[in-house]
Design an enzyme around this catalytic site. Structure first.
Site: not given
Ligand code: TRP
Length: 337
Positions: A116, A198, A201
């Site tokens: 991140k 996969k 979103k």
């Protein structure tokens, strides 16, 4: 309050976006029955989302919508403790305390922190770094036996175990050492436009991902456009290796209708992909329709939703407070009058 003999399970869910067909068929659908076996706590991890910039009004809305959607998917508030993380003050309180028992080196090794901070170089804040301490607090407050998490969160549960063990060694038995729990997996649903990935979103191609709240027309359009395979046989047959697109659609159809692959192959024998795709779309529409309608109904019923998260926070605070009193006493804080 009654003590239950059931084992305790707890999980946090970041209110970061819309639920997908993939997460419903793959996971959430199986959660309803866990409540019979375990004493389950689920909370909307709103404090965790603050490590990235949020639009305030949207965060608030997403938190409530997500709670409504989980209830609609079968997490019954009568059987599970459902609450909002920021309503139970003990999370931040224990989070601070545990940060004093977690080493800089340990936090530096968290792969999610490294990922991140590499992706958001302009906002590497202290919260992003110490977030595993808050997550450890989320968990340890409830003395759970099991923490169901995906692969990406396993390292944080390991750290939680290390910190809890360190604390117990210093002060005597205080925290139960939780186990990660790998839930029974349902379908592993892949993207409709790139079936090697996969369904997610965060997929760039929004046509690849179906949302729980998508309107029927939108769902039908996405399935009509779903990629099938360029093999020559053009028949509906389960073969992940050579026919990933068709196999994914078969899997979705099976999960929505309860039919097995042999029955599906027979049903579409001699018919092309053009006949198959809208049938899958229709099955998904019918599976999601009651969930979407129930979500919309609950989202509008603000009083009901509030009664759920109020009761949830009360139950959670009671349990969290018991742990907190123990912790404070052990480390030498003066008891509150
Ligand atoms: N960090 C988890 C995630 O990003 C969410 C979470 C927060 C959580 N606190 C938790 C999960 C405690 C399990 C237990 O998905």
């Amino acid at each position: 309050m009654e003590e239950t003999a059931k084992k305790v399970m707890l999980s946090g869910i970041q209110p970061s976006g819309e639920l997908t067909l993939g997460s419903y068929l793959g996971a959430i659908r199986n959660w309803a029955e866990l409540a019979d076996q375990f004493d389950c706590y689920y909370f909307m991890a709103d404090l965790h989302t603050l490590t990235a910039r949020q639009v305030p009004a949207e965060l608030r809305k997403r938190t409530l919508n997500q709670l409504a959607q989980y209830i609609a998917c079968g997490l019954d508030p009568e059987k599970n403790t459902l609450f909002i993380q920021s309503h139970v003050r003990q999370h931040t309180e224990l989070g601070w305390i545990l940060s004093c028992y977690t080493m800089f080196g340990e936090l530096s090794r968290m792969t999610q922190f490294k990922d991140k901070s590499a992706k958001n170089a302009d906002n590497i804040n202290g919260g992003l770094f110490t977030y595993p301490c808050l997550m450890a607090a989320d968990i340890l407050l409830y003395q759970p036996d099991f923490v169901p998490v995906g692969q990406d969160q396993k390292q944080h549960v390991e750290l939680t175990r290390d910190v809890a063990t360190r604390f117990n060694n210093l002060y005597g038995e205080t925290f139960k050492i939780p186990e990660p729990y790998i839930p029974k997996v349902g379908a592993r649903v892949m993207s409709l436009t790139s079936p090697e990935n996969k369904m997610s979103k965060s997929d760039h191609d929004q046509n690849g991902c179906v949302y729980l709240m998508d309107e029927p027309e939108v769902i039908m359009r996405k399935f009509k456009r779903a990629v099938t395979d360029s093999d020559t046989e053009k028949c509906v047959r389960f073969d992940v290796e050579n026919k990933p697109g068709v196999s994914n659609l078969m899997q979705i159809y099976a999960a929505c209708t309860g039919k097995d692959y042999a029955a599906i192959e027979a049903e579409f024998d001699g018919l092309g992909y053009g006949a198959f795709k809208p049938k899958v779309g229709e099955a998904v529409v019918e599976t999601l329709r009651p969930l979407r309608e129930e979500s919309l109904r609950i989202m509008q019923d603000k009083a009901y939703l509030e009664s759920v998260y109020k009761a949830g926070a009360e139950k959670a605070s009671y349990v969290a407070n018991k742990t907190m009193r123990k912790v404070k006493k052990k480390i030498g804080l003066v008891a509150e009058p």
